[in-house]
Design a protein around this motif. Structure first.
Motif, PDB file in Angstrom:
ATOM      1  N   VAL A 152     -88.514 -81.353 -48.747  1.00 59.07           N
ATOM      2  CA  VAL A 152     -89.341 -81.165 -47.568  1.00 59.07           C
ATOM      3  C   VAL A 152     -88.421 -80.959 -46.148  1.00 59.07           C
ATOM      4  N   LEU A 153     -89.017 -79.877 -45.629  1.00 65.98           N
ATOM      5  CA  LEU A 153     -88.643 -79.314 -44.189  1.00 65.98           C
ATOM      6  C   LEU A 153     -89.133 -80.389 -43.281  1.00 65.98           C
TER       7      LEU A 153
ATOM      8  N   ARG B 115     -98.175 -85.150 -42.058  1.00 62.16           N
ATOM      9  CA  ARG B 115     -99.008 -84.065 -42.870  1.00 62.16           C
ATOM     10  C   ARG B 115     -97.892 -83.499 -43.546  1.00 62.16           C
ATOM     11  N   LEU B 116     -98.178 -83.057 -44.708  1.00 63.82           N
ATOM     12  CA  LEU B 116     -97.562 -82.122 -45.581  1.00 63.82           C
ATOM     13  C   LEU B 116     -97.992 -80.920 -46.071  1.00 63.82           C
ATOM     14  N   GLU B 117     -97.462 -79.779 -45.645  1.00 63.80           N
ATOM     15  CA  GLU B 117     -98.171 -78.486 -45.922  1.00 63.80           C
ATOM     16  C   GLU B 117     -97.243 -77.750 -47.250  1.00 63.80           C
ATOM     17  N   PRO B 118     -97.853 -77.462 -48.221  1.00 64.00           N
ATOM     18  CA  PRO B 118     -97.119 -76.895 -49.169  1.00 64.00           C
ATOM     19  C   PRO B 118     -96.648 -75.492 -49.052  1.00 64.00           C
ATOM     20  N   ILE B 119     -95.425 -75.293 -49.396  1.00 63.31           N
ATOM     21  CA  ILE B 119     -94.679 -73.927 -49.274  1.00 63.31           C
ATOM     22  C   ILE B 119     -94.746 -73.169 -50.894  1.00 63.31           C
TER      23      ILE B 119
ATOM     24  N   LEU C 108     -91.674 -77.363 -52.775  1.00 63.27           N
ATOM     25  CA  LEU C 108     -91.266 -77.324 -51.450  1.00 63.27           C
ATOM     26  C   LEU C 108     -92.524 -77.614 -50.463  1.00 63.27           C
ATOM     27  N   PHE C 109     -92.345 -78.399 -49.316  1.00 60.80           N
ATOM     28  CA  PHE C 109     -93.098 -78.786 -48.330  1.00 60.80           C
ATOM     29  C   PHE C 109     -92.521 -78.615 -47.130  1.00 60.80           C
TER      30      PHE C 109
END
Length: 205
Positions: free
Chosen positions: A58-59, A119-123, A139-140
């Protein structure tokens, strides 16, 4: 022209599979043949594989401050290079059985950086080095507040020694450009964020 992906796992003939080493990591040996583009099958070939579970990275990104949190820690795989073996990386952890990637992300955010992701945004998902290992990384980008972030973290029981750094996105991208950040997960995530930054700042604030 034939379209890509004409073959599947059914086009691989596994003759034998064994574990040749098991310690901190596990190494396996395969003897197999596979279908050829021109027709028929290859001769039997032998391949050693680094058998490793999947991982989640996660970034952490604060859209209000336009800052990211990156973790510095020692990596033995970076020894004997013309650089420091302490790398700047993402929050990351191995997926445990029965655990979702999102659960891994939240667990590791707390353990490695004291962060909570709103929140987590899928990459993306990617195979790390499929010629030699089974590992898949998901990756998120995680929404955080970077206020008060940074410091020393890590589980002593796992010999973790981690320093969390708060950087402006501009600083992190400059480190990417000049090669100071040179590990795959961080490169992919930072490049993705540079493309999607404005959309996230609008959506997450």
């Amino acid at each position: 022209m034939t379209a890509p992906f004409q073959f599947t796992s059914d086009d691989v003939r596994i003759e034998s599979q064994e574990t040749v080493f098991e310690g901190f990591f596990r190494m396996g040996r395969l003897r197999l043949s596979h279908a050829r583009f021109a027709g028929g099958y290859t001769e039997t070939i032998q391949r050693e594989l680094f058998l490793r579970g999947d991982a989640t990275c996660v970034l952490p990104y604060d859209p209000a401050r336009d800052e990211v949190v990156l973790l510095e820690q020692f990596r033995p795989g970076a020894l004997w290079r013309d650089q420091s073996p302490w790398l700047l990386e993402l929050v990351a952890g191995m997926d445990e059985p029965g655990e979702s990637a999102e659960e891994v992300a939240h667990r590791e955010g707390e353990e490695e950086a004291g962060l909570r992701f709103a929140r987590l945004e899928p990459i993306c998902r990617y195979l790390v080095s499929p010629g030699g290992t089974t590992e898949m990384v998901r990756l998120f980008c995680g929404c955080i507040s970077s206020e008060g972030a940074g410091g020393l973290y890590g589980l002593e029981a796992e010999n973790e020694d981690i320093r969390a750094h708060v950087l402006s996105l501009a600083e992190a991208l400059a480190m990417l450009d000049d090669g100071r950040i040179n590990n795959a997960a961080a490169i992919i995530a930072l490049q993705w964020l540079s493309i999607h930054r404005e959309r996230l700042r609008e959506a997450w604030q």
